[in-house]
Design an enzyme around this catalytic site. Structure first.
Site, mmCIF file in Angstrom:
data_model
loop_
_atom_site.group_PDB
_atom_site.id
_atom_site.type_symbol
_atom_site.label_atom_id
_atom_site.label_comp_id
_atom_site.label_asym_id
_atom_site.label_seq_id
_atom_site.Cartn_x
_atom_site.Cartn_y
_atom_site.Cartn_z
ATOM 1 N N VAL A 69 55.609 42.510 29.337
ATOM 2 C CA VAL A 69 55.039 41.772 28.214
ATOM 3 C C VAL A 69 54.065 42.604 27.394
ATOM 4 O O VAL A 69 53.588 42.147 26.350
ATOM 5 C CB VAL A 69 54.350 40.474 28.687
ATOM 6 C CG1 VAL A 69 55.376 39.486 29.185
ATOM 7 C CG2 VAL A 69 53.288 40.754 29.739
ATOM 8 N N TYR A 159 36.822 36.218 41.602
ATOM 9 C CA TYR A 159 37.933 35.979 40.673
ATOM 10 C C TYR A 159 37.634 36.608 39.317
ATOM 11 O O TYR A 159 38.542 37.003 38.587
ATOM 12 C CB TYR A 159 38.201 34.477 40.552
ATOM 13 C CG TYR A 159 39.611 34.145 40.138
ATOM 14 C CD1 TYR A 159 40.708 34.591 40.879
ATOM 15 C CD2 TYR A 159 39.859 33.388 39.001
ATOM 16 C CE1 TYR A 159 41.996 34.280 40.514
ATOM 17 C CE2 TYR A 159 41.159 33.068 38.621
ATOM 18 C CZ TYR A 159 42.221 33.511 39.370
ATOM 19 O OH TYR A 159 43.502 33.210 38.986
ATOM 20 N N LYS A 166 42.304 33.034 32.826
ATOM 21 C CA LYS A 166 42.909 31.716 33.053
ATOM 22 C C LYS A 166 42.297 30.666 32.127
ATOM 23 O O LYS A 166 42.986 29.733 31.693
ATOM 24 C CB LYS A 166 42.746 31.298 34.507
ATOM 25 C CG LYS A 166 43.560 32.114 35.497
ATOM 26 C CD LYS A 166 45.061 32.017 35.236
ATOM 27 C CE LYS A 166 45.860 32.690 36.345
ATOM 28 N NZ LYS A 166 47.314 32.685 36.071
#
Length: 259
Positions: A69, A159, A166
């Protein structure tokens, strides 16, 4: 009404191995009757292609193409192939995320500029990029489903930049749902609980995260790839025809807990 995807054409991205959540989704879509297309991340030695091709062979994908991508020409080529083989697209599954392992531990403020850019490009920008190419092929409406995680809404240790990615992904879901809704294209996200996958193994303390969920979630366990696959398949079906722009939590109820 039974969940039946017979005659539907579904393109699944992000399958790496038999632990991938994308693999769980692909299996459930196939079981529901969808015809599958699969993309894989190309590499110089072709190891990824060989591994993914062998894994998905029982699902009889009629489209099997490389897709990095970060390469616009390759993304365009994927959808050209879909147009030539199928003439339309009904379902797009976006299971793409990446951040450097160095940026998934320690202090968030130490995220490198290049690491931040890479994480946002692959994990977030890829969704509107793929949706832009999918839209002209979804002539009869369609469903786009992506994968997110609680770390995009609340702080999860280590994270870090992926949480930011996200959060951007979930916001993209809402903007895309608004844009594509008049074309009867629905866009949703599934927020899965922590599962041991190739991608999650890069997150510092992932095993501790899984144990914490097993001790804290109402169901006292984490979830499986199949359970996430079932939820995604539901969102792709006519049973979910009135649902768009939403995040569906499949995490044994962990998201509702305060402590």
């Amino acid at each position: 009404m039974l969940l039946d995807l017979t005659g539907k054409k579904a393109l699944v991205t992000g399958i790496a191995n038999n632990r991938s959540i994308a693999w769980g989704i692909a299996q459930q879509l196939h079981q529901a009757g969808a015809e599958l297309g699969v993309t894989y991340l190309p590499d110089d030695k072709g190891k990824f292609e060989k591994k993914v091709r062998s894994l998905v062979e029982p699902l009889n994908p009629t489209v099997f193409v490389p897709c990095n991508v970060q390469d616009d020409a390759q993304v365009e080529s994927v959808f050209q192939t879909v147009a030539e083989k199928w003439g339309k697209l009904d379902i797009l599954i976006h299971c793409l995320a990446f951040a450097s392992k160095d940026d998934l531990t320690g202090n968030f403020s130490e995220t490198s500029r290049s690491g931040f850019s890479t994480a946002l490009e692959i994990s977030s920008y890829s969704l509107p990029s793929l949706a832009r190419h999918a839209k002209p092929l979804m002539t009869e409406g369609g469903s786009i489903v992506t994968l997110t995680y609680l770390g995009g809404e609340k702080v999860v240790p280590n994270y870090n930049v992926m949480g930011v990615a996200k959060a951007a992904l979930e916001c993209s879901v809402r903007y895309l749902a608004s844009e594509l809704g008049p074309d009867n294209i629905r866009v949703n996200a599934v927020s899965a609980g922590p599962i041991r996958t190739l991608a999650s193994s890069a997150v510092g303390g992932i095993l501790d995260m899984i144990r914490h969920v097993e001790e804290t979630a109402p169901l006292r366990r984490t979830v499986t790839q199949t359970e996430v696959g079932n939820a995604a398949t539901f969102l792709c079906s006519d049973l979910a025809s009135g649902i768009t722009g939403q995040v569906l939590y499949v995490d044994s109820g962990y998201e509702i807990m305060g402590m």
